[in-house]
Structures are given as C-alpha cells and as structure tokens.
Design a protein around this motif. Structure first.
Motif, PDB file in Angstrom:
ATOM      1  N   THR A   1       0.790  -1.228   0.000  1.00  0.00           N
ATOM      2  CA  THR A   1       0.000   0.000   0.000  1.00  0.00           C
ATOM      3  C   THR A   1       0.826   1.283   0.000  1.00  0.00           C
ATOM      4  N   ALA A   2       2.021   1.257   0.584  1.00  0.00           N
ATOM      5  CA  ALA A   2       2.831   2.484   0.616  1.00  0.00           C
ATOM      6  C   ALA A   2       3.190   2.952  -0.802  1.00  0.00           C
ATOM      7  N   PRO A   3       3.711   2.061  -1.672  1.00  0.00           N
ATOM      8  CA  PRO A   3       3.967   2.508  -3.054  1.00  0.00           C
ATOM      9  C   PRO A   3       2.694   2.868  -3.795  1.00  0.00           C
ATOM     10  N   PHE A   4       1.642   2.061  -3.601  1.00  0.00           N
ATOM     11  CA  PHE A   4       0.378   2.312  -4.291  1.00  0.00           C
ATOM     12  C   PHE A   4      -0.180   3.688  -3.913  1.00  0.00           C
ATOM     13  N   GLY A   5      -0.270   3.944  -2.620  1.00  0.00           N
ATOM     14  CA  GLY A   5      -0.834   5.215  -2.173  1.00  0.00           C
ATOM     15  C   GLY A   5       0.019   6.401  -2.564  1.00  0.00           C
ATOM     16  N   ALA A   6       1.340   6.262  -2.398  1.00  0.00           N
ATOM     17  CA  ALA A   6       2.243   7.369  -2.732  1.00  0.00           C
ATOM     18  C   ALA A   6       2.184   7.708  -4.215  1.00  0.00           C
ATOM     19  N   ILE A   7       2.199   6.685  -5.044  1.00  0.00           N
ATOM     20  CA  ILE A   7       2.145   6.914  -6.492  1.00  0.00           C
ATOM     21  C   ILE A   7       0.808   7.528  -6.886  1.00  0.00           C
TER      22      ILE A   7
ATOM     23  N   ILE B   1      -1.197   9.418  -5.073  1.00  0.00           N
ATOM     24  CA  ILE B   1      -1.245  10.820  -4.644  1.00  0.00           C
ATOM     25  C   ILE B   1      -0.411  11.690  -5.580  1.00  0.00           C
ATOM     26  N   ASP B   2       0.823  11.261  -5.836  1.00  0.00           N
ATOM     27  CA  ASP B   2       1.751  12.063  -6.628  1.00  0.00           C
ATOM     28  C   ASP B   2       1.301  12.215  -8.080  1.00  0.00           C
ATOM     29  N   ARG B   3       0.762  11.137  -8.654  1.00  0.00           N
ATOM     30  CA  ARG B   3       0.427  11.154 -10.078  1.00  0.00           C
ATOM     31  C   ARG B   3      -0.973  11.705 -10.370  1.00  0.00           C
ATOM     32  N   SER B   4      -1.865  11.668  -9.381  1.00  0.00           N
ATOM     33  CA  SER B   4      -3.260  12.034  -9.668  1.00  0.00           C
ATOM     34  C   SER B   4      -3.685  13.380  -9.098  1.00  0.00           C
ATOM     35  N   CYS B   5      -2.893  13.960  -8.184  1.00  0.00           N
ATOM     36  CA  CYS B   5      -3.364  15.173  -7.488  1.00  0.00           C
ATOM     37  C   CYS B   5      -3.660  16.316  -8.461  1.00  0.00           C
ATOM     38  N   LYS B   6      -2.826  16.494  -9.465  1.00  0.00           N
ATOM     39  CA  LYS B   6      -3.032  17.599 -10.396  1.00  0.00           C
ATOM     40  C   LYS B   6      -4.182  17.336 -11.360  1.00  0.00           C
ATOM     41  N   LYS B   7      -4.501  16.045 -11.543  1.00  0.00           N
ATOM     42  CA  LYS B   7      -5.585  15.692 -12.469  1.00  0.00           C
ATOM     43  C   LYS B   7      -6.939  15.667 -11.777  1.00  0.00           C
ATOM     44  N   LEU B   8      -6.955  15.300 -10.475  1.00  0.00           N
ATOM     45  CA  LEU B   8      -8.213  15.102  -9.794  1.00  0.00           C
ATOM     46  C   LEU B   8      -8.616  16.265  -8.887  1.00  0.00           C
TER      47      LEU B   8
END
Length: 392
Positions: free
Chosen positions: A373-379, A381-388
């Motif tokens: 979950t740590a890689p999943f959640g971090a990725i 957050i980092d990849r989707s914040c600007k899109k969502l």
C-alpha cells in the motif's frame, strides 16, 4: 552497538535513495535494508539494538504525531464538518471489520486474532500522507474544499483510534475477556488526551515566553513533555483512560493555532529529527521479518491486505456521502487514504514480542501491507493530485 547504528543508517540511506530514484517511497528501501542486515540474512546487528527496537519505534511515533499536530489547521476543517469526523474512525472500522471477516478463511486464525491483525493493518501512514498533504496545501491543490486538511486530520486521529483499539484487542486475546468499559473508554481517552495536550502546550508556551531558549532547546523540552505524556498514560492505565499519543498530537495542534511562529520553528526541527527516526523505524522493522514465515503465509496474506483495502476505500466513500466533493475528488480521497507504513512498523511486532500465537502472522500481514500500500498510495497521490484536484 555503535557499529550496528552505522550499518542501520548507511544501509537505510543507501536503499532509500535507490527507491526514490525509482519514484517509489524510500521507506520500502529501508525495510529491504533491514531484511538484508537483520538476523535472518546478514546478521550484522547487535542483539542489544534488537532488544531496544520497541523503544526506538515508539520514539519515531512520537515524532510523527507531533509533526502532524504542528501542520494541522483545525479552523480550515470547519467547512468540511461531518466528513472530517467520520474519516477519523469509519474507514479504519470498515477495514478491521473486513479483516475479521476474511482473515479466518484465508489464514486460519481465530476471530480474536483476526481482530488484532485488522487493528494493525488498518491505520494509514503519516510518514507517507503527512508530507504529501502538506505539499498539496502549499501548492494549493484541493485547498478550496479543504481536501488535504481533511485527509491530514483524519490520518492523524485514525492512527490513534486504531492504536487504542489494538490495545483493547490485545487485552482480549491475553485475558480471554474484555468488558464494554474498555471500548467505552476510547472516546474518554481521546478527550482527556486532547485536554491534557492543550494544557501542556499552554504551560510550554508560557515557559518559552519567559525563557530565552534556542530552537534545539525548545525541541528537547517538547520531546521531554511528549515522553512524559506517554508515561502518564502508563501510570494511569486501569484507573483513568487517557491517550498519551492524542495528547502529543494536541500539543503540536495547540501551538499551530495559538503560536504559529513557534509551530513553524519546531516543525523545521522535527523534520530534521524525523530523518533519523524514519530510518531507525523502518530498518528495524525489516530486521524483525521472518522470511520463512513470509514465504509460507505470503499469498494468502497478500489477498487479505488487498481485500481489507477494498473495505477501507468503501469506508472513505461512505465518509464522502452528502458532501460537495465531485467524483474525481472522492476518488482522490479514496486512493490517498490507503498508504500503510508507520503504525504497522510501530506496533506490528508487539504481538510477537508478547509471545502471542498469531505474532508471526500479524507481523507478516503488517510488512506486506506496507510493501503493497505504501507505493500504491504514494504513487496515486503524486500522479493524480493535479488531475483530480482543483488548484486554488
């Protein structure tokens, strides 16, 4: 012992750097470093280090919760209202319930043991979430609807809620009985913890105003007060329920609200202190991993972690019901509330150290929860914040 500390910091920093280059959380590399230098493989650590590991993990937890309090603006949560309260306990409750349902079928454990596993894997990770939410606040993403603040506040209290529930489940497993009073004590311990933390913050604020102290000296005073709050909880256990961890977070919270300059000053020092605390926490967790047991229970434990995560995301979805958040923002909240690491590292070894039958199973589930979950959640957050999220 000093040689062991050298191995911990050098290996932890080296592997953390490698994983950061791969755009993955450095804590995954730290856990790997612990496995490699731990007693199951390299055996490079002094036994004394392993004996004091629980104390070092608790020290790291103190730093995490104080940092969270020093960064949390409660006033910005007023427009969020009900969801902020629900995020503190509902997703974790969903995940614990899901684990109690799934773990006996997948791992062959009892319902009480499943409850302990659920309490360990249910907490989200301030180590992953807090710095990312702080960055989103600074960049302005989602701040119009207080989404980063909502997740930041929920993650901080969620951890304390889970730790208190975990303590109750451990008592249930050890004593074979638990009274309703133990569970009714949860809200009381939280309220008393908040009150105690605010009182300590007021006294420390007066002290800092009267005495000319350097930033490092203030840090040491706040750290000492935090340790004393934990000891107070231990001394009052069985008589007055009070959460020392909530009190610690409340100290930072009160500073942020009443003395923002002091909060900023302390926050910078705590960030530096966390650099060492994070390495100690995750490397020592990796060192405690029994690779043979992970190999035996791995597949079923992975299925359990993923299944429990589905329950957690359903809990977050329920928290968002009736809010003004759109579908993209709700999806972001569901993904951002998945990373596990810090609490699992801090309490995952407790059942094993207490000699409980389910100790290895709990630790295995905790480690796999971190690795998945740590890689999943971090990725996410980092990849989707600007899109969502909308930028204010």
């Amino acid at each position: 012992m000093l040689t062991s500390f050298a191995f911990i910091f050098i290996a932890g920093l080296f592997f953390s750097r490698i994983f950061q280059k791969l755009k993955l959380p450095g804590l995954i590399g730290m856990i790997l470093a612990g496995i490699l230098i731990g007693p199951n493989l390299g055996n490079l650590l002094d036994k004394t280090i392993l004996d004091i590991a629980p104390v070092l993990r608790q020290f790291a937890l103190v730093i995490i919760l104080t940092r969270a309090g020093l960064s949390l603006d409660v006033t910005s949560l007023k427009k969020v209202g009900r969801p902020a309260l629900l995020m503190c306990f509902l997703p974790a409750s969903f995940e614990i319930a899901g684990t109690i349902l799934l773990a006996p079928m997948l791992l062959g454990v009892t319902r009480k043991e499943a409850a302990i596993i659920g309490a360990v894997i249910a907490a989200v990770s301030p180590a992953v979430i807090v710095p990312r939410m702080i960055q989103l606040i600074e960049d302005g993403y989602g701040t119009k609807k207080s989404i980063p603040q909502l997740i930041l506040a929920g993650a901080s209290v969620d951890d304390v809620f889970v730790i208190v529930v975990f303590t109750a489940f451990i008592a249930l497993e050890q004593k074979s009985s638990v009274s309703a009073t133990q569970f009714s004590a949860i809200p009381v311990s939280i309220l008393l913890g908040i009150a105690g933390g605010i009182m300590v913050a007021i006294l420390l604020g007066i002290l800092f105003d009267q005495c000319s102290l350097t930033s490092i000296q203030k840090l040491l005073v706040v750290l000492s007060a935090s340790f004393l709050m934990i000891e107070l909880e231990n001394q009052l256990k069985g008589r007055v329920p009070v959460s020392g961890l909530i009190a610690i977070m409340s100290i930072g919270l009160a500073f942020y609200q009443k003395k923002p300059e002091l909060a900023k000053e302390l926050s910078e020092k705590y960030n530096g202190l966390w650099t060492a605390g994070e390495i100690l926490l995750f490397v020592l967790v990796g060192a405690a991993v029994d690779l043979q047991y992970v190999k035996t229970a791995g597949v079923m434990a992975i299925i359990l972690v993923i299944g429990a995560l589905v329950f957690r995301m359903a809990g977050v979805f329920c928290c968002m019901a009736g809010t003004e958040l759109d579908k993209k923002e709700r999806l972001f909240c569901m993904m951002a509330y998945t990373p596990k690491a810090t609490v699992q590292a801090a309490i995952g070894t407790v059942p094993l150290s207490l000699g409980l039958k389910c100790g290895n199973t709990v630790l295995t589930a905790a480690i796999l929860a971190i690795l998945i979950t740590a890689p999943f959640g971090a990725i996410c957050i980092d990849r989707s914040c600007k899109k969502l999220l909308e930028k204010a």
